[in-house]
Design a protein around this motif. Sequence first.
Motif, PDB file in Angstrom:
ATOM      1  N   THR A  88       0.789  -1.233   0.000  1.00 45.49           N
ATOM      2  CA  THR A  88       0.000   0.000   0.000  1.00 45.49           C
ATOM      3  C   THR A  88       0.821   1.283   0.000  1.00 45.49           C
ATOM      4  N   HIS A  89       1.963   1.263   0.641  1.00 44.58           N
ATOM      5  CA  HIS A  89       2.802   2.454   0.806  1.00 44.58           C
ATOM      6  C   HIS A  89       2.060   3.575   1.535  1.00 44.58           C
ATOM      7  N   ALA A  90       1.121   3.214   2.413  1.00 43.46           N
ATOM      8  CA  ALA A  90       0.362   4.178   3.222  1.00 43.46           C
ATOM      9  C   ALA A  90      -0.184   5.319   2.362  1.00 43.46           C
ATOM     10  N   PRO A  91      -1.217   5.056   1.598  1.00 37.33           N
ATOM     11  CA  PRO A  91      -1.730   6.042   0.639  1.00 37.33           C
ATOM     12  C   PRO A  91      -2.153   7.371   1.271  1.00 37.33           C
ATOM     13  N   ASP A  92      -1.989   8.433   0.510  1.00 37.62           N
ATOM     14  CA  ASP A  92      -2.373   9.762   0.977  1.00 37.62           C
ATOM     15  C   ASP A  92      -3.857   9.840   1.310  1.00 37.62           C
ATOM     16  N   ALA A  93      -4.708   9.188   0.535  1.00 35.45           N
ATOM     17  CA  ALA A  93      -6.149   9.239   0.794  1.00 35.45           C
ATOM     18  C   ALA A  93      -6.492   8.602   2.141  1.00 35.45           C
ATOM     19  N   VAL A  94      -5.805   7.535   2.491  1.00 31.21           N
ATOM     20  CA  VAL A  94      -6.046   6.877   3.777  1.00 31.21           C
ATOM     21  C   VAL A  94      -5.569   7.784   4.908  1.00 31.21           C
ATOM     22  N   TYR A  95      -4.420   8.415   4.718  1.00 32.74           N
ATOM     23  CA  TYR A  95      -3.916   9.337   5.735  1.00 32.74           C
ATOM     24  C   TYR A  95      -4.834  10.555   5.884  1.00 32.74           C
ATOM     25  N   LYS A  96      -5.347  11.058   4.785  1.00 34.56           N
ATOM     26  CA  LYS A  96      -6.252  12.212   4.840  1.00 34.56           C
ATOM     27  C   LYS A  96      -7.489  11.873   5.673  1.00 34.56           C
ATOM     28  N   GLU A  97      -8.037  10.699   5.470  1.00 36.55           N
ATOM     29  CA  GLU A  97      -9.207  10.273   6.249  1.00 36.55           C
ATOM     30  C   GLU A  97      -8.832  10.087   7.714  1.00 36.55           C
ATOM     31  N   LEU A  98      -7.670   9.522   7.978  1.00 41.14           N
ATOM     32  CA  LEU A  98      -7.190   9.374   9.355  1.00 41.14           C
ATOM     33  C   LEU A  98      -7.107  10.741  10.027  1.00 41.14           C
ATOM     34  N   SER A  99      -6.538  11.707   9.330  1.00 39.14           N
ATOM     35  CA  SER A  99      -6.364  13.055   9.872  1.00 39.14           C
ATOM     36  C   SER A  99      -7.692  13.751  10.164  1.00 39.14           C
ATOM     37  N   ALA A 100      -8.743  13.355   9.466  1.00 42.61           N
ATOM     38  CA  ALA A 100     -10.055  13.955   9.690  1.00 42.61           C
ATOM     39  C   ALA A 100     -10.703  13.473  10.988  1.00 42.61           C
ATOM     40  N   HIS A 101     -10.224  12.340  11.516  1.00 38.73           N
ATOM     41  CA  HIS A 101     -10.872  11.733  12.690  1.00 38.73           C
ATOM     42  C   HIS A 101      -9.965  11.593  13.910  1.00 38.73           C
ATOM     43  N   PHE A 102      -8.673  11.821  13.730  1.00 32.95           N
ATOM     44  CA  PHE A 102      -7.717  11.650  14.821  1.00 32.95           C
ATOM     45  C   PHE A 102      -6.807  12.866  14.910  1.00 32.95           C
ATOM     46  N   THR A 103      -6.548  13.324  16.127  1.00 37.62           N
ATOM     47  CA  THR A 103      -5.574  14.386  16.330  1.00 37.62           C
ATOM     48  C   THR A 103      -4.189  13.856  15.965  1.00 37.62           C
ATOM     49  N   GLU A 104      -3.233  14.740  15.850  1.00 33.37           N
ATOM     50  CA  GLU A 104      -1.871  14.291  15.544  1.00 33.37           C
ATOM     51  C   GLU A 104      -1.363  13.339  16.623  1.00 33.37           C
ATOM     52  N   ARG A 105      -1.635  13.675  17.870  1.00 33.85           N
ATOM     53  CA  ARG A 105      -1.209  12.803  18.975  1.00 33.85           C
ATOM     54  C   ARG A 105      -1.865  11.422  18.865  1.00 33.85           C
ATOM     55  N   GLU A 106      -3.157  11.414  18.578  1.00 37.29           N
ATOM     56  CA  GLU A 106      -3.866  10.136  18.419  1.00 37.29           C
ATOM     57  C   GLU A 106      -3.339   9.352  17.224  1.00 37.29           C
ATOM     58  N   GLN A 107      -2.951  10.049  16.162  1.00 38.87           N
ATOM     59  CA  GLN A 107      -2.381   9.370  14.994  1.00 38.87           C
ATOM     60  C   GLN A 107      -1.106   8.620  15.377  1.00 38.87           C
ATOM     61  N   VAL A 108      -0.281   9.258  16.183  1.00 41.75           N
ATOM     62  CA  VAL A 108       0.954   8.600  16.635  1.00 41.75           C
ATOM     63  C   VAL A 108       0.606   7.414  17.532  1.00 41.75           C
ATOM     64  N   HIS A 109      -0.332   7.608  18.461  1.00 39.03           N
ATOM     65  CA  HIS A 109      -0.722   6.515  19.359  1.00 39.03           C
ATOM     66  C   HIS A 109      -1.287   5.338  18.569  1.00 39.03           C
ATOM     67  N   LEU A 110      -2.156   5.625  17.604  1.00 36.05           N
ATOM     68  CA  LEU A 110      -2.732   4.568  16.778  1.00 36.05           C
ATOM     69  C   LEU A 110      -1.649   3.853  15.974  1.00 36.05           C
ATOM     70  N   THR A 111      -0.748   4.610  15.409  1.00 36.94           N
ATOM     71  CA  THR A 111       0.339   4.022  14.620  1.00 36.94           C
ATOM     72  C   THR A 111       1.212   3.121  15.486  1.00 36.94           C
ATOM     73  N   LEU A 112       1.515   3.552  16.695  1.00 36.13           N
ATOM     74  CA  LEU A 112       2.318   2.710  17.592  1.00 36.13           C
ATOM     75  C   LEU A 112       1.550   1.463  18.019  1.00 36.13           C
ATOM     76  N   LEU A 113       0.237   1.568  18.159  1.00 36.93           N
ATOM     77  CA  LEU A 113      -0.590   0.390  18.434  1.00 36.93           C
ATOM     78  C   LEU A 113      -0.481  -0.603  17.276  1.00 36.93           C
ATOM     79  N   ILE A 114      -0.543  -0.100  16.065  1.00 35.92           N
ATOM     80  CA  ILE A 114      -0.431  -0.962  14.880  1.00 35.92           C
ATOM     81  C   ILE A 114       0.956  -1.595  14.811  1.00 35.92           C
ATOM     82  N   VAL A 115       1.981  -0.832  15.146  1.00 34.22           N
ATOM     83  CA  VAL A 115       3.343  -1.382  15.207  1.00 34.22           C
ATOM     84  C   VAL A 115       3.399  -2.509  16.236  1.00 34.22           C
ATOM     85  N   ALA A 116       2.818  -2.269  17.408  1.00 29.63           N
ATOM     86  CA  ALA A 116       2.865  -3.259  18.482  1.00 29.63           C
ATOM     87  C   ALA A 116       2.153  -4.549  18.096  1.00 29.63           C
TER      88      ALA A 116
END
Length: 154
Positions: free
Chosen positions: A103-131
Amino acid sequence: MIMQPRLNALAAAPGLIEQWLAFGNAVHKSGLEDSLMELVKIRASQINGCAMCLHMHTAGARKHGETEERLYLLDAWRESPLYTPRERAALAWTEALTLLPETHAPDAVYKELSAHFTEREQVHLTLLIVAINGWNRINVGFRAVHPVAERQAA
Protein backbone atom coordinates in the motif's frame (compact mmCIF):
# COMPACT_ATOMS: atom_id res chain seq x y z
CA MET A 1 -1.24 -31.41 10.89
CA ILE A 2 -1.58 -29.57 14.19
CA MET A 3 0.73 -26.62 14.65
CA GLN A 4 3.54 -27.19 17.14
CA PRO A 5 5.21 -24.33 19.04
CA ARG A 6 8.78 -23.61 17.97
CA LEU A 7 9.94 -21.83 21.11
CA ASN A 8 8.78 -19.72 24.03
CA ALA A 9 10.02 -16.19 23.27
CA LEU A 10 9.62 -15.02 26.87
CA ALA A 11 11.73 -17.90 28.19
CA ALA A 12 14.34 -17.48 25.45
CA ALA A 13 14.79 -13.69 25.78
CA PRO A 14 12.97 -12.50 28.91
CA GLY A 15 14.59 -9.07 29.10
CA LEU A 16 13.65 -7.93 25.61
CA ILE A 17 10.22 -9.56 25.65
CA GLU A 18 9.46 -7.86 28.98
CA GLN A 19 10.46 -4.52 27.43
CA TRP A 20 8.24 -5.28 24.43
CA LEU A 21 5.38 -6.05 26.85
CA ALA A 22 6.01 -2.75 28.64
CA PHE A 23 5.91 -0.90 25.31
CA GLY A 24 2.60 -2.57 24.46
CA ASN A 25 1.17 -1.72 27.87
CA ALA A 26 2.22 1.92 27.49
CA VAL A 27 0.55 2.11 24.08
CA HIS A 28 -2.58 0.54 25.54
CA LYS A 29 -2.72 3.40 28.09
CA SER A 30 -2.41 6.06 25.38
CA GLY A 31 -5.99 7.27 25.69
CA LEU A 32 -7.51 5.67 22.60
CA GLU A 33 -10.82 3.93 23.17
CA ASP A 34 -10.48 0.32 24.33
CA SER A 35 -13.05 -0.85 21.79
CA LEU A 36 -11.20 0.85 18.94
CA MET A 37 -7.86 -0.60 20.01
CA GLU A 38 -9.31 -4.11 20.10
CA LEU A 39 -10.80 -3.73 16.59
CA VAL A 40 -7.42 -2.56 15.28
CA LYS A 41 -5.61 -5.48 16.94
CA ILE A 42 -8.13 -7.96 15.61
CA ARG A 43 -7.98 -6.58 12.06
CA ALA A 44 -4.18 -6.67 11.91
CA SER A 45 -4.21 -10.17 13.37
CA GLN A 46 -6.72 -11.31 10.73
CA ILE A 47 -4.44 -10.03 7.99
CA ASN A 48 -1.38 -11.66 9.57
CA GLY A 49 -3.13 -14.95 10.40
CA CYS A 50 -2.26 -14.84 14.11
CA ALA A 51 -4.61 -17.23 15.93
CA MET A 52 -3.08 -16.40 19.33
CA CYS A 53 -3.82 -12.68 18.94
CA LEU A 54 -7.25 -13.29 17.40
CA HIS A 55 -8.15 -15.47 20.36
CA MET A 56 -6.90 -12.90 22.86
CA HIS A 57 -8.29 -9.76 21.27
CA THR A 58 -11.72 -11.06 20.33
CA ALA A 59 -12.11 -12.02 23.99
CA GLY A 60 -10.89 -8.55 24.98
CA ALA A 61 -13.31 -6.91 22.56
CA ARG A 62 -16.22 -8.86 24.02
CA LYS A 63 -15.11 -7.82 27.49
CA HIS A 64 -15.35 -4.19 26.36
CA GLY A 65 -18.88 -4.75 25.05
CA GLU A 66 -18.18 -5.52 21.41
CA THR A 67 -20.97 -7.38 19.63
CA GLU A 68 -20.58 -10.73 17.92
CA GLU A 69 -22.01 -9.26 14.71
CA ARG A 70 -19.31 -6.57 14.49
CA LEU A 71 -16.60 -9.13 15.24
CA TYR A 72 -17.89 -11.47 12.53
CA LEU A 73 -18.08 -8.66 9.97
CA LEU A 74 -14.75 -7.02 10.78
CA ASP A 75 -12.96 -8.67 7.87
CA ALA A 76 -15.54 -6.99 5.58
CA TRP A 77 -15.84 -3.68 7.45
CA ARG A 78 -15.98 -1.65 4.23
CA GLU A 79 -19.23 -3.36 3.24
CA SER A 80 -20.92 -2.97 6.62
CA PRO A 81 -22.64 0.11 8.08
CA LEU A 82 -21.85 -1.08 11.62
CA TYR A 83 -18.56 0.83 11.98
CA THR A 84 -18.24 4.52 12.76
CA PRO A 85 -16.30 6.92 10.51
CA ARG A 86 -13.55 7.05 13.18
CA GLU A 87 -13.36 3.25 13.31
CA ARG A 88 -13.27 3.09 9.51
CA ALA A 89 -10.38 5.55 9.39
CA ALA A 90 -8.50 3.50 12.00
CA LEU A 91 -9.17 0.22 10.19
CA ALA A 92 -8.05 1.65 6.86
CA TRP A 93 -4.83 2.94 8.49
CA THR A 94 -4.32 -0.45 10.13
CA GLU A 95 -4.59 -2.21 6.79
CA ALA A 96 -2.36 0.34 5.06
CA LEU A 97 0.44 -0.08 7.61
CA THR A 98 0.03 -3.84 8.06
CA LEU A 99 0.24 -4.30 4.28
CA LEU A 100 2.83 -1.54 3.88
CA PRO A 101 4.87 -3.14 1.06
CA GLU A 102 1.67 -3.27 -1.02
CA THR A 103 0.00 0.00 0.00
CA HIS A 104 2.80 2.45 0.81
CA ALA A 105 0.36 4.18 3.22
CA PRO A 106 -1.73 6.04 0.64
CA ASP A 107 -2.37 9.76 0.98
CA ALA A 108 -6.15 9.24 0.79
CA VAL A 109 -6.05 6.88 3.78
CA TYR A 110 -3.92 9.34 5.73
CA LYS A 111 -6.25 12.21 4.84
CA GLU A 112 -9.21 10.27 6.25
CA LEU A 113 -7.19 9.37 9.36
CA SER A 114 -6.36 13.05 9.87
CA ALA A 115 -10.06 13.95 9.69
CA HIS A 116 -10.87 11.73 12.69
CA PHE A 117 -7.72 11.65 14.82
CA THR A 118 -5.57 14.39 16.33
CA GLU A 119 -1.87 14.29 15.54
CA ARG A 120 -1.21 12.80 18.98
CA GLU A 121 -3.87 10.14 18.42
CA GLN A 122 -2.38 9.37 14.99
CA VAL A 123 0.95 8.60 16.64
CA HIS A 124 -0.72 6.51 19.36
CA LEU A 125 -2.73 4.57 16.78
CA THR A 126 0.34 4.02 14.62
CA LEU A 127 2.32 2.71 17.59
CA LEU A 128 -0.59 0.39 18.43
CA ILE A 129 -0.43 -0.96 14.88
CA VAL A 130 3.34 -1.38 15.21
CA ALA A 131 2.86 -3.26 18.48
CA ILE A 132 0.20 -5.68 17.24
CA ASN A 133 2.11 -6.38 14.04
CA GLY A 134 5.17 -7.13 16.17
CA TRP A 135 3.20 -9.53 18.36
CA ASN A 136 1.73 -11.18 15.27
CA ARG A 137 5.21 -11.78 13.92
CA ILE A 138 6.50 -13.15 17.22
CA ASN A 139 3.50 -15.45 17.67
CA VAL A 140 3.25 -16.65 14.07
CA GLY A 141 7.02 -16.97 13.67
CA PHE A 142 7.45 -19.03 16.82
CA ARG A 143 4.10 -20.81 16.33
CA ALA A 144 2.49 -19.73 19.60
CA VAL A 145 -0.66 -21.76 20.19
CA HIS A 146 -3.69 -20.06 21.73
CA PRO A 147 -5.32 -21.61 24.79
CA VAL A 148 -7.79 -24.32 23.89
CA ALA A 149 -10.60 -25.24 26.23
CA GLU A 150 -11.42 -28.91 26.26
CA ARG A 151 -14.71 -29.59 24.55
CA GLN A 152 -17.33 -31.59 26.34
CA ALA A 153 -18.77 -34.60 24.59
CA ALA A 154 -22.14 -33.89 22.94
